[in-house]
Design a protein around this motif. Structure first.
Motif, PDB file in Angstrom:
ATOM      1  N   TYR A   1       4.134 -16.799   4.826  1.00  0.00           N
ATOM      2  CA  TYR A   1       4.287 -16.773   6.281  1.00  0.00           C
ATOM      3  C   TYR A   1       3.508 -15.588   6.823  1.00  0.00           C
ATOM      4  O   TYR A   1       3.516 -14.508   6.227  1.00  0.00           O
ATOM      5  CB  TYR A   1       5.765 -16.671   6.688  1.00  0.00           C
ATOM      6  CG  TYR A   1       6.411 -18.023   6.817  1.00  0.00           C
ATOM      7  CD1 TYR A   1       6.367 -18.708   8.018  1.00  0.00           C
ATOM      8  CD2 TYR A   1       7.025 -18.628   5.730  1.00  0.00           C
ATOM      9  CE1 TYR A   1       6.938 -19.969   8.143  1.00  0.00           C
ATOM     10  CE2 TYR A   1       7.591 -19.883   5.838  1.00  0.00           C
ATOM     11  CZ  TYR A   1       7.544 -20.550   7.050  1.00  0.00           C
ATOM     12  OH  TYR A   1       8.094 -21.794   7.161  1.00  0.00           O
ATOM     13  N   LEU A   2       2.826 -15.800   7.917  1.00  0.00           N
ATOM     14  CA  LEU A   2       2.055 -14.756   8.578  1.00  0.00           C
ATOM     15  C   LEU A   2       2.978 -13.574   8.876  1.00  0.00           C
ATOM     16  O   LEU A   2       4.101 -13.754   9.331  1.00  0.00           O
ATOM     17  CB  LEU A   2       1.470 -15.317   9.882  1.00  0.00           C
ATOM     18  CG  LEU A   2       0.362 -14.560  10.554  1.00  0.00           C
ATOM     19  CD1 LEU A   2      -0.839 -14.426   9.642  1.00  0.00           C
ATOM     20  CD2 LEU A   2      -0.064 -15.303  11.826  1.00  0.00           C
ATOM     21  N   GLU A   3       2.497 -12.355   8.606  1.00  0.00           N
ATOM     22  CA  GLU A   3       3.327 -11.158   8.757  1.00  0.00           C
ATOM     23  C   GLU A   3       2.745 -10.184   9.764  1.00  0.00           C
ATOM     24  O   GLU A   3       1.565 -10.244  10.078  1.00  0.00           O
ATOM     25  CB  GLU A   3       3.430 -10.433   7.405  1.00  0.00           C
ATOM     26  CG  GLU A   3       4.057 -11.255   6.311  1.00  0.00           C
ATOM     27  CD  GLU A   3       3.997 -10.559   4.966  1.00  0.00           C
ATOM     28  OE1 GLU A   3       3.222  -9.590   4.819  1.00  0.00           O
ATOM     29  OE2 GLU A   3       4.715 -10.994   4.053  1.00  0.00           O
ATOM     30  N   PHE A   4       3.590  -9.266  10.203  1.00  0.00           N
ATOM     31  CA  PHE A   4       3.126  -8.153  11.020  1.00  0.00           C
ATOM     32  C   PHE A   4       2.430  -7.154  10.114  1.00  0.00           C
ATOM     33  O   PHE A   4       2.907  -6.875   9.014  1.00  0.00           O
ATOM     34  CB  PHE A   4       4.300  -7.443  11.712  1.00  0.00           C
ATOM     35  CG  PHE A   4       4.730  -8.090  12.986  1.00  0.00           C
ATOM     36  CD1 PHE A   4       4.173  -7.709  14.189  1.00  0.00           C
ATOM     37  CD2 PHE A   4       5.684  -9.083  12.975  1.00  0.00           C
ATOM     38  CE1 PHE A   4       4.572  -8.305  15.365  1.00  0.00           C
ATOM     39  CE2 PHE A   4       6.095  -9.687  14.142  1.00  0.00           C
ATOM     40  CZ  PHE A   4       5.533  -9.301  15.340  1.00  0.00           C
ATOM     41  N   GLY A   5       1.315  -6.610  10.567  1.00  0.00           N
ATOM     42  CA  GLY A   5       0.622  -5.564   9.843  1.00  0.00           C
ATOM     43  C   GLY A   5       0.554  -4.321  10.704  1.00  0.00           C
ATOM     44  O   GLY A   5       1.206  -4.237  11.749  1.00  0.00           O
TER      45      GLY A   5
ATOM     46  N   ARG B   1      -1.818 -10.646  13.097  1.00  0.00           N
ATOM     47  CA  ARG B   1      -3.165 -11.194  13.224  1.00  0.00           C
ATOM     48  C   ARG B   1      -3.314 -12.355  12.261  1.00  0.00           C
ATOM     49  O   ARG B   1      -2.858 -12.294  11.135  1.00  0.00           O
ATOM     50  CB  ARG B   1      -4.212 -10.142  12.873  1.00  0.00           C
ATOM     51  CG  ARG B   1      -4.181  -8.930  13.766  1.00  0.00           C
ATOM     52  CD  ARG B   1      -5.142  -7.882  13.238  1.00  0.00           C
ATOM     53  NE  ARG B   1      -5.047  -6.675  14.020  1.00  0.00           N
ATOM     54  CZ  ARG B   1      -6.074  -6.100  14.607  1.00  0.00           C
ATOM     55  NH1 ARG B   1      -7.273  -6.615  14.506  1.00  0.00           N
ATOM     56  NH2 ARG B   1      -5.918  -4.997  15.293  1.00  0.00           N
ATOM     57  N   GLY B   2      -3.995 -13.374  12.717  1.00  0.00           N
ATOM     58  CA  GLY B   2      -4.223 -14.517  11.845  1.00  0.00           C
ATOM     59  C   GLY B   2      -5.262 -15.445  12.432  1.00  0.00           C
ATOM     60  O   GLY B   2      -5.562 -15.405  13.625  1.00  0.00           O
ATOM     61  N   ARG B   3      -5.798 -16.280  11.565  1.00  0.00           N
ATOM     62  CA  ARG B   3      -6.767 -17.269  12.016  1.00  0.00           C
ATOM     63  C   ARG B   3      -6.061 -18.366  12.796  1.00  0.00           C
ATOM     64  O   ARG B   3      -4.919 -18.713  12.500  1.00  0.00           O
ATOM     65  CB  ARG B   3      -7.489 -17.888  10.814  1.00  0.00           C
ATOM     66  CG  ARG B   3      -8.404 -16.932  10.102  1.00  0.00           C
ATOM     67  CD  ARG B   3      -9.180 -17.574   8.958  1.00  0.00           C
ATOM     68  NE  ARG B   3      -8.317 -18.265   8.009  1.00  0.00           N
ATOM     69  CZ  ARG B   3      -8.419 -19.562   7.695  1.00  0.00           C
ATOM     70  NH1 ARG B   3      -9.348 -20.308   8.226  1.00  0.00           N
ATOM     71  NH2 ARG B   3      -7.596 -20.099   6.819  1.00  0.00           N
ATOM     72  N   THR B   4      -6.762 -18.918  13.770  1.00  0.00           N
ATOM     73  CA  THR B   4      -6.238 -20.046  14.539  1.00  0.00           C
ATOM     74  C   THR B   4      -6.976 -21.339  14.203  1.00  0.00           C
ATOM     75  O   THR B   4      -6.529 -22.409  14.585  1.00  0.00           O
ATOM     76  CB  THR B   4      -6.352 -19.794  16.053  1.00  0.00           C
ATOM     77  OG1 THR B   4      -7.718 -19.554  16.385  1.00  0.00           O
ATOM     78  CG2 THR B   4      -5.492 -18.620  16.486  1.00  0.00           C
TER      79      THR B   4
ATOM     80  N   GLY C   1      -0.109 -24.434   9.759  1.00  0.00           N
ATOM     81  CA  GLY C   1       0.050 -23.630   8.553  1.00  0.00           C
ATOM     82  C   GLY C   1       0.968 -22.451   8.792  1.00  0.00           C
ATOM     83  O   GLY C   1       0.982 -21.879   9.882  1.00  0.00           O
ATOM     84  N   SER C   2       1.727 -22.085   7.781  1.00  0.00           N
ATOM     85  CA  SER C   2       2.635 -20.943   7.895  1.00  0.00           C
ATOM     86  C   SER C   2       1.883 -19.617   7.871  1.00  0.00           C
ATOM     87  O   SER C   2       2.400 -18.606   8.330  1.00  0.00           O
ATOM     88  CB  SER C   2       3.668 -20.974   6.760  1.00  0.00           C
ATOM     89  OG  SER C   2       3.017 -20.985   5.494  1.00  0.00           O
TER      90      SER C   2
ATOM     91  N   VAL D   1      -3.478 -12.272  20.959  1.00  0.00           N
ATOM     92  CA  VAL D   1      -2.948 -12.631  19.655  1.00  0.00           C
ATOM     93  C   VAL D   1      -2.649 -11.390  18.829  1.00  0.00           C
ATOM     94  O   VAL D   1      -2.384 -11.471  17.653  1.00  0.00           O
ATOM     95  CB  VAL D   1      -3.911 -13.569  18.893  1.00  0.00           C
ATOM     96  CG1 VAL D   1      -3.958 -14.914  19.542  1.00  0.00           C
ATOM     97  CG2 VAL D   1      -5.291 -12.972  18.781  1.00  0.00           C
ATOM     98  N   PHE D   2      -2.724 -10.221  19.455  1.00  0.00           N
ATOM     99  CA  PHE D   2      -2.356  -8.970  18.787  1.00  0.00           C
ATOM    100  C   PHE D   2      -1.070  -8.466  19.406  1.00  0.00           C
ATOM    101  O   PHE D   2      -0.980  -8.285  20.604  1.00  0.00           O
ATOM    102  CB  PHE D   2      -3.449  -7.913  18.957  1.00  0.00           C
ATOM    103  CG  PHE D   2      -4.742  -8.306  18.331  1.00  0.00           C
ATOM    104  CD1 PHE D   2      -4.867  -8.346  16.961  1.00  0.00           C
ATOM    105  CD2 PHE D   2      -5.819  -8.669  19.103  1.00  0.00           C
ATOM    106  CE1 PHE D   2      -6.051  -8.720  16.363  1.00  0.00           C
ATOM    107  CE2 PHE D   2      -7.007  -9.051  18.518  1.00  0.00           C
ATOM    108  CZ  PHE D   2      -7.119  -9.076  17.154  1.00  0.00           C
ATOM    109  N   TRP D   3      -0.065  -8.235  18.606  1.00  0.00           N
ATOM    110  CA  TRP D   3       1.245  -7.822  19.077  1.00  0.00           C
ATOM    111  C   TRP D   3       1.403  -6.325  18.921  1.00  0.00           C
ATOM    112  O   TRP D   3       0.994  -5.755  17.941  1.00  0.00           O
ATOM    113  CB  TRP D   3       2.319  -8.500  18.233  1.00  0.00           C
ATOM    114  CG  TRP D   3       2.352  -9.956  18.416  1.00  0.00           C
ATOM    115  CD1 TRP D   3       1.323 -10.843  18.244  1.00  0.00           C
ATOM    116  CD2 TRP D   3       3.454 -10.730  18.806  1.00  0.00           C
ATOM    117  NE1 TRP D   3       1.729 -12.102  18.491  1.00  0.00           N
ATOM    118  CE2 TRP D   3       3.049 -12.065  18.832  1.00  0.00           C
ATOM    119  CE3 TRP D   3       4.763 -10.422  19.129  1.00  0.00           C
ATOM    120  CZ2 TRP D   3       3.902 -13.089  19.184  1.00  0.00           C
ATOM    121  CZ3 TRP D   3       5.609 -11.447  19.461  1.00  0.00           C
ATOM    122  CH2 TRP D   3       5.173 -12.755  19.491  1.00  0.00           C
ATOM    123  N   ARG D   4       2.023  -5.697  19.915  1.00  0.00           N
ATOM    124  CA  ARG D   4       2.301  -4.271  19.820  1.00  0.00           C
ATOM    125  C   ARG D   4       3.702  -4.007  20.377  1.00  0.00           C
ATOM    126  O   ARG D   4       4.114  -4.605  21.346  1.00  0.00           O
ATOM    127  CB  ARG D   4       1.290  -3.453  20.635  1.00  0.00           C
ATOM    128  CG  ARG D   4      -0.126  -3.705  20.222  1.00  0.00           C
ATOM    129  CD  ARG D   4      -1.059  -2.721  20.880  1.00  0.00           C
ATOM    130  NE  ARG D   4      -2.441  -3.109  20.797  1.00  0.00           N
ATOM    131  CZ  ARG D   4      -3.158  -3.235  19.706  1.00  0.00           C
ATOM    132  NH1 ARG D   4      -2.610  -3.035  18.549  1.00  0.00           N
ATOM    133  NH2 ARG D   4      -4.416  -3.589  19.747  1.00  0.00           N
TER     134      ARG D   4
END
Length: 198
Positions: A59-63, A68-71, A96-97, A187-190
């Protein structure tokens, strides 16, 4: 042979990772929209195991820079491409997860809401959690903004969005100005420093 049977057979032959097979089974067991179901079925029928591994192994994670991930997949399914937008963007973000799409975005918004809501309740300030969202010009950014705001409000919070693309410094200022607890940029979370303004 069903799609799930094909995935299990591929896992037995070590063509697909155990985590990818598990996440695929989880997605297939959910109430997916027709385009998402068709995308998985197409990739499985074409034997795109490397693509499916990349999309579903975790599963896509916070870094450190947010989530961040591909769309868009390296191998696109016809149902994802659909009717391309005016700038050539696919109709849907890739399923996709491990991809940034509607499903992983909603999952992250729910997690962020629960975190902020719990923080407010523990700190003795049981206010509605406030969120500010800005977006940029990348594919799906505007759509993700509206989806995140809608999800946040359905959970019981207040969401503020900009009517057009904005830079990150304006988002940072707005989080403090509106006394919000968190902010999302495209698409960048803060998360704001120190848990946000009091």
């Amino acid at each position: 042979m069903s799609v799930l049977d094909q995935i299990q057979a591929a896992a037995g032959e070590k063509r697909i990772l155990p985590g990818a097979a598990e996440n695929l089974a989880s997605f297939l067991g959910a109430d997916l929209p027709a385009w998402a179901q068709a995308s998985i079925e197409e990739l499985v029928s074409r034997g795109e195991w490397a693509e499916l591994n990349d999309r579903f192994y975790r599963y896509l994670e916070f870094g450190t820079g947010g989530m961040r991930g591909r769309t868009i997949g390296a191998v696109a399914a016809a149902a994802e491409t659909g009717a391309p937008g005016p700038f050539g963007s696919p109709e849907h973000a890739a399923i996709g997860s491990n991809m940034l799409n509607d499903f992983t975005l909603v999952r992250a918004v729910i997690g962020l809401f629960r975190y902020v809501d719990k923080y407010l309740k523990r700190s003795g300030r049981p206010a509605k959690p406030r969120l500010v969202i800005a977006y940029d010009v990348r594919f799906f950014s505007s759509h993700f903004t509206e989806l995140a705001a809608s999800t946040w409000m359905r959970l019981g919070g207040e969401a503020f969005i900009f009517p057009e693309p904005r830079p990150t410094p304006q988002l940072s200022f707005s989080v403090r100005w509106l006394r919000a607890r968190a902010g999302i940029q495209g698409v960048f979370w803060r998360r704001s420093a120190g848990g946000a303004a009091p």
